[in-house]
Design a protein around this motif. Structure first.
Motif, mmCIF file in Angstrom:
data_model
loop_
_atom_site.group_PDB
_atom_site.id
_atom_site.type_symbol
_atom_site.label_atom_id
_atom_site.label_comp_id
_atom_site.label_asym_id
_atom_site.label_seq_id
_atom_site.Cartn_x
_atom_site.Cartn_y
_atom_site.Cartn_z
ATOM 1 N N GLY A 134 0.818 -1.213 0.000
ATOM 2 C CA GLY A 134 0.000 0.000 0.000
ATOM 3 C C GLY A 134 0.846 1.254 0.000
ATOM 4 O O GLY A 134 0.950 1.933 1.022
ATOM 5 N N PRO A 135 1.462 1.601 -1.125
ATOM 6 C CA PRO A 135 2.324 2.791 -1.170
ATOM 7 C C PRO A 135 1.524 4.087 -1.157
ATOM 8 O O PRO A 135 0.351 4.119 -1.538
ATOM 9 N N SER A 136 2.174 5.163 -0.725
ATOM 10 C CA SER A 136 1.601 6.483 -0.914
ATOM 11 C C SER A 136 2.306 7.165 -2.089
ATOM 12 O O SER A 136 3.426 6.800 -2.454
ATOM 13 N N TYR A 137 1.625 8.153 -2.665
ATOM 14 C CA TYR A 137 2.069 8.781 -3.908
ATOM 15 C C TYR A 137 2.194 10.287 -3.729
ATOM 16 O O TYR A 137 1.394 10.904 -3.013
ATOM 17 N N ILE A 138 3.167 10.887 -4.396
ATOM 18 C CA ILE A 138 3.288 12.341 -4.406
ATOM 19 C C ILE A 138 2.089 12.922 -5.144
ATOM 20 O O ILE A 138 1.706 12.453 -6.213
ATOM 21 N N LEU A 139 1.490 13.956 -4.561
ATOM 22 C CA LEU A 139 0.313 14.588 -5.141
ATOM 23 C C LEU A 139 0.652 16.037 -5.484
ATOM 24 O O LEU A 139 0.883 16.856 -4.594
ATOM 25 N N GLY A 140 0.743 16.338 -6.772
ATOM 26 C CA GLY A 140 1.046 17.688 -7.216
ATOM 27 C C GLY A 140 2.540 17.950 -7.300
ATOM 28 O O GLY A 140 3.370 17.158 -6.859
ATOM 29 N N GLY A 141 2.887 19.088 -7.912
ATOM 30 C CA GLY A 141 4.280 19.480 -8.003
ATOM 31 C C GLY A 141 5.050 18.699 -9.053
ATOM 32 O O GLY A 141 4.492 17.870 -9.785
ATOM 33 N N PRO A 142 6.368 18.901 -9.124
ATOM 34 C CA PRO A 142 7.178 18.274 -10.182
ATOM 35 C C PRO A 142 7.289 16.764 -10.066
ATOM 36 O O PRO A 142 7.654 16.104 -11.043
ATOM 37 N N HIS A 143 6.976 16.204 -8.896
ATOM 38 C CA HIS A 143 7.086 14.756 -8.703
ATOM 39 C C HIS A 143 5.715 14.074 -8.658
ATOM 40 O O HIS A 143 5.606 12.939 -8.189
ATOM 41 N N ASP A 144 4.706 14.761 -9.150
ATOM 42 C CA ASP A 144 3.334 14.244 -9.109
ATOM 43 C C ASP A 144 3.246 12.837 -9.682
ATOM 44 O O ASP A 144 3.756 12.560 -10.780
ATOM 45 N N GLY A 145 2.604 11.944 -8.925
ATOM 46 C CA GLY A 145 2.388 10.582 -9.386
ATOM 47 C C GLY A 145 3.449 9.592 -8.974
ATOM 48 O O GLY A 145 3.220 8.373 -9.042
ATOM 49 N N LEU A 146 4.623 10.063 -8.567
ATOM 50 C CA LEU A 146 5.656 9.148 -8.092
ATOM 51 C C LEU A 146 5.244 8.543 -6.751
ATOM 52 O O LEU A 146 4.632 9.212 -5.920
ATOM 53 N N THR A 147 5.595 7.285 -6.547
ATOM 54 C CA THR A 147 5.444 6.747 -5.201
ATOM 55 C C THR A 147 6.460 7.436 -4.300
ATOM 56 O O THR A 147 7.498 7.945 -4.760
ATOM 57 N N LEU A 148 6.179 7.434 -3.004
ATOM 58 C CA LEU A 148 7.141 7.987 -2.055
ATOM 59 C C LEU A 148 8.469 7.247 -2.160
ATOM 60 O O LEU A 148 9.542 7.860 -2.097
ATOM 61 N N LYS A 149 8.410 5.945 -2.353
ATOM 62 C CA LYS A 149 9.636 5.145 -2.501
ATOM 63 C C LYS A 149 10.441 5.605 -3.715
ATOM 64 O O LYS A 149 11.666 5.786 -3.645
ATOM 65 N N ALA A 150 9.755 5.832 -4.844
ATOM 66 C CA ALA A 150 10.451 6.275 -6.059
ATOM 67 C C ALA A 150 11.033 7.673 -5.887
ATOM 68 O O ALA A 150 12.134 7.963 -6.382
ATOM 69 N N TYR A 151 10.323 8.533 -5.183
ATOM 70 C CA TYR A 151 10.833 9.874 -4.909
ATOM 71 C C TYR A 151 12.128 9.806 -4.108
ATOM 72 O O TYR A 151 13.116 10.482 -4.439
ATOM 73 N N GLU B 12 14.200 7.295 -3.931
ATOM 74 C CA GLU B 12 15.244 6.712 -4.775
ATOM 75 C C GLU B 12 15.807 7.747 -5.742
ATOM 76 O O GLU B 12 17.023 7.809 -5.979
ATOM 77 N N GLU B 13 14.930 8.570 -6.312
ATOM 78 C CA GLU B 13 15.377 9.608 -7.243
ATOM 79 C C GLU B 13 16.314 10.594 -6.550
ATOM 80 O O GLU B 13 17.254 11.130 -7.170
ATOM 81 N N LYS B 14 16.074 10.825 -5.263
ATOM 82 C CA LYS B 14 16.877 11.766 -4.483
ATOM 83 C C LYS B 14 18.012 11.067 -3.735
ATOM 84 O O LYS B 14 18.622 11.679 -2.845
ATOM 85 N N ASN B 15 18.288 9.805 -4.093
ATOM 86 C CA ASN B 15 19.365 9.037 -3.453
ATOM 87 C C ASN B 15 19.216 8.960 -1.937
ATOM 88 O O ASN B 15 20.207 8.983 -1.203
ATOM 89 N N GLN B 16 17.965 8.907 -1.464
ATOM 90 C CA GLN B 16 17.612 8.748 -0.054
ATOM 91 C C GLN B 16 17.952 9.975 0.803
ATOM 92 O O GLN B 16 17.731 9.965 2.021
ATOM 93 N N ALA B 17 18.482 11.035 0.193
ATOM 94 C CA ALA B 17 18.874 12.217 0.965
ATOM 95 C C ALA B 17 17.728 12.814 1.792
ATOM 96 O O ALA B 17 17.965 13.287 2.918
#
Length: 320
Positions: free
Chosen positions: A45-62, A64-69
């Motif tokens: 049951g992932p949550s998803y980014i809502l709005g902004g430049p990362h709209d639609g990404l799962t929190l996990k994918a976000y 990962e994209e930011k190298n966990q920073a």
């Protein structure tokens, strides 16, 4: 922007009701609606980014994209995202259950154990939880009580009310009773060992699985402290108060009551998740503004600076 609103995943377990739709703004066709997974990277049951430049990404994918920073220095010491935040609406009673600790969870389920905390948002008159046993009991005697259907008589029944804080350590025999809505903060795990389920059948007419042997492996079969008090008293600051509800090696939970405007910065050690439980809160960062209403959640990157926060409203803040 360093704060991202999250869209949850939903669960229609058979004991759920309608209050998350009616009182917390949840929009889904699921009926009943039992749980809303607000802050989650769990595959169930992932949550998803809502709005902004990362709209639609799962929190996990976000992450990962930011190298966990965004997790922060302490957050990155965990081998996976450490927490899961959810709303729960118990129209009916949940199963009598227990969760394993990390050692058992990784060995048998390949995921964390599950220590959790409940913050009671609504409780109908007479609402109660099951929490620990009334008396010390052997595994053999407890198993026999399951088989002869007297297990509920062995458990401690505790009345609850709005505002109660219940820390449920891994190994605790427990269940949320009917007529309760709560916010749960837990380790990032979906491992539950059911002990007893009132002989209920699912939508397909099947009895739900029990996990008695594993439950007995991990259960603490003794009476437990039922004071259900917050970890600390509330502290007053400019236009807001903070109260530490629970502190552990797995997560820290604060309740923040906002009465006006103040500015906050997030430690470089840990992210913060935000879940609004009353009113409406606006967060402003670098000329970007995000308003969260009751029932909505967001993720703030570790190290975020000078976030203007404005109410009135109340939110739960989770960090590690």
């Amino acid at each position: 922007m360093t704060i991202n609103q999250l869209r949850p995943s939903y669960k229609d377990y058979l004991w759920g009701g309608q209050k998350l739709k009616e009182n917390y703004g949840k929009k889904t066709d699921l009926n009943p609606l039992a749980e809303s997974w607000e802050v989650s990277t769990h595959p169930d049951g992932p949550s998803y980014i809502l709005g902004g430049p990362h709209d639609g990404l799962t929190l996990k994918a976000y992450l990962e994209e930011k190298n966990q920073a965004p997790l922060g220095t302490k957050g990155q010491t965990f081998d996976r995202f450490p927490v899961l935040v959810k709303f729960i609406d118990a129209l009916g009673e949940l199963s009598i259950q227990v969760h394993p600790n990390d050692e058992y969870g990784f060995k048998h389920e390949n995921e964390y154990g599950k220590t959790e905390m409940w913050y009671i948002l609504e409780a109908e008159p007479g609402a109660k939880v099951y929490y620990g046993t009334k008396e010390p009991i052997s595994k053999e005697a407890f198993k026999q009580s399951i088989e002869d259907q007297t297990v509920l008589d062995k458990l401690n029944h505790v009345a609850v009310k709005k505002g109660d804080v219940i820390f449920v350590e891994a190994g605790t025999i427990h269940a949320i009773g009917k007529g309760i809505v709560l916010c749960e903060v837990q380790q990032n795990s979906n491992t539950t060992y059911r002990v007893y389920d009132y002989h209920r059948k699912d939508a397909e007419g099947n009895l739900r699985d029990l996990h008695i042997d594993k439950a007995l492996d991990v259960a603490t079969l003794t009476p437990l402290n039922t004071d259900f008090e917050p970890a600390e008293v509330a502290k007053t600051y400019e236009n807001h108060t903070k109260q530490l509800l629970a502190s552990s090696s797995y997560f820290n939970v604060q309740k923040v009551e906002v009465g006006g405007s103040f500015t906050q910065s997030i430690s470089k050690e840990s992210f913060k998740s935000i879940t609004v439980i009353e009113g409406s809160i606006t967060f402003e960062d670098n000329n970007h503004s995000l308003t969260l209403n009751k029932g909505e959640s967001a993720f703030i990157d570790a190290g975020s600076q000078h976030i203007k926060t404005d109410g009135p409203g109340t939110y739960l803040s989770v960090s590690v």
